[in-house]
Design a protein around this motif. Sequence first.
Motif, PDB file in Angstrom:
ATOM      1  N   LEU A  38       0.820  -1.201   0.000  1.00 10.61           N
ATOM      2  CA  LEU A  38       0.000   0.000   0.000  1.00 10.61           C
ATOM      3  C   LEU A  38       0.860   1.260   0.000  1.00 10.61           C
ATOM      4  N   LYS A  39       2.033   1.169   0.616  1.00 10.08           N
ATOM      5  CA  LYS A  39       2.937   2.317   0.653  1.00 10.08           C
ATOM      6  C   LYS A  39       3.644   2.390  -0.703  1.00 10.08           C
ATOM      7  N   VAL A  40       3.178   3.267  -1.551  1.00 14.10           N
ATOM      8  CA  VAL A  40       3.720   3.399  -2.892  1.00 14.10           C
ATOM      9  C   VAL A  40       4.800   4.470  -2.865  1.00 14.10           C
ATOM     10  N   SER A  41       6.000   4.107  -3.294  1.00 13.31           N
ATOM     11  CA  SER A  41       7.051   5.111  -3.349  1.00 13.31           C
ATOM     12  C   SER A  41       7.009   5.784  -4.708  1.00 13.31           C
ATOM     13  N   ASP A  42       7.566   6.966  -4.771  1.00 13.74           N
ATOM     14  CA  ASP A  42       7.549   7.756  -5.995  1.00 13.74           C
ATOM     15  C   ASP A  42       8.394   7.063  -7.067  1.00 13.74           C
ATOM     16  N   PRO A  43       7.914   7.003  -8.301  1.00 11.13           N
ATOM     17  CA  PRO A  43       8.674   6.326  -9.357  1.00 11.13           C
ATOM     18  C   PRO A  43       9.979   7.034  -9.711  1.00 11.13           C
ATOM     19  N   ALA A  44      10.142   8.276  -9.293  1.00 15.44           N
ATOM     20  CA  ALA A  44      11.382   8.999  -9.587  1.00 15.44           C
ATOM     21  C   ALA A  44      12.508   8.596  -8.642  1.00 15.44           C
ATOM     22  N   ILE A  45      12.184   7.976  -7.524  1.00 10.48           N
ATOM     23  CA  ILE A  45      13.203   7.613  -6.540  1.00 10.48           C
ATOM     24  C   ILE A  45      14.128   6.553  -7.127  1.00 10.48           C
ATOM     25  N   GLY A  46      15.425   6.795  -6.992  1.00  9.01           N
ATOM     26  CA  GLY A  46      16.432   5.857  -7.486  1.00  9.01           C
ATOM     27  C   GLY A  46      17.631   6.613  -8.028  1.00  9.01           C
ATOM     28  N   THR A  47      18.540   5.861  -8.622  1.00 12.66           N
ATOM     29  CA  THR A  47      19.719   6.452  -9.244  1.00 12.66           C
ATOM     30  C   THR A  47      19.546   6.401 -10.750  1.00 12.66           C
ATOM     31  N   TRP A  48      19.628   7.553 -11.367  1.00 11.33           N
ATOM     32  CA  TRP A  48      19.432   7.718 -12.806  1.00 11.33           C
ATOM     33  C   TRP A  48      20.768   8.106 -13.430  1.00 11.33           C
ATOM     34  N   ASN A  49      21.151   7.405 -14.489  1.00 11.43           N
ATOM     35  CA  ASN A  49      22.398   7.681 -15.190  1.00 11.43           C
ATOM     36  C   ASN A  49      22.114   8.464 -16.470  1.00 11.43           C
ATOM     37  N   LEU A  50      22.939   9.476 -16.712  1.00 12.12           N
ATOM     38  CA  LEU A  50      22.769  10.298 -17.905  1.00 12.12           C
ATOM     39  C   LEU A  50      23.045   9.453 -19.142  1.00 12.12           C
ATOM     40  N   ARG A  51      22.109   9.482 -20.081  1.00 12.10           N
ATOM     41  CA  ARG A  51      22.238   8.699 -21.316  1.00 12.10           C
ATOM     42  C   ARG A  51      22.360   9.588 -22.548  1.00 12.10           C
ATOM     43  N   ALA A  52      21.676  10.728 -22.536  1.00 11.87           N
ATOM     44  CA  ALA A  52      21.700  11.597 -23.710  1.00 11.87           C
ATOM     45  C   ALA A  52      21.436  13.034 -23.296  1.00 11.87           C
ATOM     46  N   VAL A  53      21.868  13.941 -24.164  1.00 10.77           N
ATOM     47  CA  VAL A  53      21.623  15.368 -23.987  1.00 10.77           C
ATOM     48  C   VAL A  53      20.911  15.837 -25.243  1.00 10.77           C
ATOM     49  N   TYR A  54      19.791  16.547 -25.049  1.00 10.26           N
ATOM     50  CA  TYR A  54      18.993  17.041 -26.170  1.00 10.26           C
ATOM     51  C   TYR A  54      19.015  18.561 -26.145  1.00 10.26           C
ATOM     52  N   ASP A  55      19.486  19.168 -27.229  1.00 11.47           N
ATOM     53  CA  ASP A  55      19.627  20.622 -27.277  1.00 11.47           C
ATOM     54  C   ASP A  55      18.471  21.315 -27.985  1.00 11.47           C
ATOM     55  N   GLY A  56      17.404  20.612 -28.240  1.00 13.84           N
ATOM     56  CA  GLY A  56      16.262  21.182 -28.932  1.00 13.84           C
ATOM     57  C   GLY A  56      16.217  20.800 -30.396  1.00 13.84           C
ATOM     58  N   GLN A  57      17.358  20.351 -30.912  1.00 13.92           N
ATOM     59  CA  GLN A  57      17.416  19.937 -32.311  1.00 13.92           C
ATOM     60  C   GLN A  57      17.783  18.472 -32.460  1.00 13.92           C
ATOM     61  N   GLN A  58      18.692  18.011 -31.633  1.00 15.69           N
ATOM     62  CA  GLN A  58      19.103  16.612 -31.713  1.00 15.69           C
ATOM     63  C   GLN A  58      19.511  16.089 -30.345  1.00 15.69           C
ATOM     64  N   ALA A  59      19.337  14.795 -30.173  1.00 18.37           N
ATOM     65  CA  ALA A  59      19.776  14.134 -28.946  1.00 18.37           C
ATOM     66  C   ALA A  59      21.121  13.476 -29.212  1.00 18.37           C
ATOM     67  N   VAL A  60      22.055  13.688 -28.309  1.00 23.83           N
ATOM     68  CA  VAL A  60      23.388  13.115 -28.441  1.00 23.83           C
ATOM     69  C   VAL A  60      23.584  12.085 -27.345  1.00 23.83           C
ATOM     70  N   ASP A  61      23.861  10.849 -27.739  1.00 25.65           N
ATOM     71  CA  ASP A  61      24.139   9.776 -26.784  1.00 25.65           C
ATOM     72  C   ASP A  61      25.484  10.062 -26.125  1.00 25.65           C
TER      73      ASP A  61
END
Length: 149
Positions: A38-61
């Motif tokens: 019943l105790k639902v934790s937030d789905p954002a909790i955890g360690t997230w690794n950077l995979r890509a950067v998006y500058d508005g025109q293209q995503a760079v892995d």
Amino acid sequence: MSQLTIDMKTTPSFLKLFLVTVLVAINLSCSKEDDEQLKVSDPAIGTWNLRAVYDGQQAVDVTEHACFRDSRLTINEGTMNLTLSVPNENSGDCQTETLQSNWINDNGTYYLVDGDERQRANIVLNDNNETLQMTIIANGEQVALLFRK
């Protein structure tokens, strides 16, 4: 013979007591599991690794680029740590900075909290909560950082 008769009379009581004890223990363990579910934790909790950067025109892995692969977002119950590592153009070394903030999720919108003030964190979860996108301002331009757990 009387000893045998007494044992037989107490055996059913012992079995009943044992069964009641087992049932109570099972019931308590199920209740505990139900409470944890019943105790639902937030789905954002955890360690997230950077995979890509998006500058508005293209995503760079960036997973194979030096420095960038050390960038991560760690979200705990009430604290968010963003560690960004980028190459230093002058020295070639990694330049790393960590930003820490308290945060809350208010009906699906994430906010950074500083005392009574709160500011939108610009976080969006995508792909069934497998991908996190955080939009930041870098060198005066809006950039989206794409993370995966």
